[in-house]
Design a protein around this motif. Sequence first.
Motif, PDB file in Angstrom:
ATOM      1  N   UNK A   1       0.814  -1.213   0.000  1.00  0.00           N
ATOM      2  CA  UNK A   1       0.000   0.000   0.000  1.00  0.00           C
ATOM      3  C   UNK A   1       0.848   1.264   0.000  1.00  0.00           C
ATOM      4  N   UNK A   2       1.933   1.271   0.768  1.00  0.00           N
ATOM      5  CA  UNK A   2       2.730   2.493   0.912  1.00  0.00           C
ATOM      6  C   UNK A   2       3.944   2.553  -0.005  1.00  0.00           C
ATOM      7  N   UNK A   3       4.094   1.552  -0.877  1.00  0.00           N
ATOM      8  CA  UNK A   3       5.128   1.614  -1.896  1.00  0.00           C
ATOM      9  C   UNK A   3       6.543   1.421  -1.412  1.00  0.00           C
ATOM     10  N   UNK A   4       6.723   0.709  -0.278  1.00  0.00           N
ATOM     11  CA  UNK A   4       8.083   0.482   0.226  1.00  0.00           C
ATOM     12  C   UNK A   4       8.629  -0.877  -0.164  1.00  0.00           C
ATOM     13  N   UNK A   5       7.890  -1.610  -1.009  1.00  0.00           N
ATOM     14  CA  UNK A   5       8.357  -2.914  -1.465  1.00  0.00           C
ATOM     15  C   UNK A   5       7.935  -4.069  -0.592  1.00  0.00           C
ATOM     16  N   UNK A   6       7.135  -3.819   0.458  1.00  0.00           N
ATOM     17  CA  UNK A   6       6.693  -4.858   1.389  1.00  0.00           C
ATOM     18  C   UNK A   6       5.169  -4.878   1.427  1.00  0.00           C
ATOM     19  N   UNK A   7       4.589  -6.067   1.282  1.00  0.00           N
ATOM     20  CA  UNK A   7       3.134  -6.173   1.360  1.00  0.00           C
ATOM     21  C   UNK A   7       2.633  -5.817   2.753  1.00  0.00           C
ATOM     22  N   UNK A   8       1.453  -5.226   2.795  1.00  0.00           N
ATOM     23  CA  UNK A   8       0.849  -4.776   4.041  1.00  0.00           C
ATOM     24  C   UNK A   8      -0.445  -5.548   4.310  1.00  0.00           C
ATOM     25  N   UNK A   9      -1.032  -5.346   5.487  1.00  0.00           N
ATOM     26  CA  UNK A   9      -2.178  -6.140   5.937  1.00  0.00           C
ATOM     27  C   UNK A   9      -3.361  -5.258   6.322  1.00  0.00           C
ATOM     28  N   UNK A  10      -4.565  -5.804   6.134  1.00  0.00           N
ATOM     29  CA  UNK A  10      -5.783  -5.231   6.710  1.00  0.00           C
ATOM     30  C   UNK A  10      -6.343  -6.271   7.671  1.00  0.00           C
ATOM     31  N   UNK A  11      -6.545  -5.876   8.934  1.00  0.00           N
ATOM     32  CA  UNK A  11      -6.946  -6.814   9.982  1.00  0.00           C
ATOM     33  C   UNK A  11      -8.207  -6.313  10.670  1.00  0.00           C
ATOM     34  N   UNK A  12      -9.248  -7.131  10.678  1.00  0.00           N
ATOM     35  CA  UNK A  12     -10.496  -6.755  11.321  1.00  0.00           C
ATOM     36  C   UNK A  12     -10.490  -7.028  12.813  1.00  0.00           C
ATOM     37  N   UNK A  13     -11.145  -6.148  13.564  1.00  0.00           N
ATOM     38  CA  UNK A  13     -11.363  -6.324  15.005  1.00  0.00           C
ATOM     39  C   UNK A  13     -12.824  -5.973  15.247  1.00  0.00           C
ATOM     40  N   UNK A  14     -13.710  -6.941  15.022  1.00  0.00           N
ATOM     41  CA  UNK A  14     -15.129  -6.642  14.859  1.00  0.00           C
ATOM     42  C   UNK A  14     -15.863  -6.352  16.160  1.00  0.00           C
ATOM     43  N   UNK A  15     -15.215  -6.557  17.297  1.00  0.00           N
ATOM     44  CA  UNK A  15     -15.842  -6.199  18.571  1.00  0.00           C
ATOM     45  C   UNK A  15     -15.233  -4.938  19.178  1.00  0.00           C
TER      46      UNK A  15
END
Length: 204
Positions: free
Chosen positions: A6-20
Amino acid sequence: ANIGDLDGDGVNDLAVGAHLDDAGGNAQGTVHIIFMNTDGSVKSTVEINSSTTNGPTLTNIDRFGFSVANIGDLDGDGVNDLAVGAPLDDMDENGDAAGATDQGAVHIIFMNTDGSVDSTVEINDSTTNGPELDNRDYFGGSVANIGDLDGNGVIDLAVGAWKVDDGAGNNLGAVHILFLHETTKPTVTITPSSGDCGDTVNST
């Protein structure tokens, strides 16, 4: 969900849910954008919840973040976007949050490279051409990017609603296939028959 670099630094990033998560209210839910380092450590974190600028509109116990999917660059701005389930959302077919119980929703989150939100679109029972939902369907309990099923150049979604019965039985469940529409306007070139000009306009 893996949301790519996402930020273009060459490393994949994560989206993590915290539904409570209680940010903004009781169990409204949150998604954390986790910017990663190559050794598995965390470079930084951005939280998306009901108080986020341009973020989702949530009420108590919506449980936003129960499911998360990378849907690629839906709006064509070069940044991957997200689909986030909120299966206890109460919006009914008239857009009334007080008129239904746990029908569910999916929020399309258009992202910026720094983890902030460009805009959000909610898909629920009131959405034109959207799902037909009943109370306690829990639409958004799961969500998946299924690619461009109908060939219009836009990815489509499969969304689980695990307690649907529709009179056919007790909590048999359902999967909704959502054919998404492009949000960007095509570029049309208008020329005379002689082809001696090439002005362009944006058109729907």
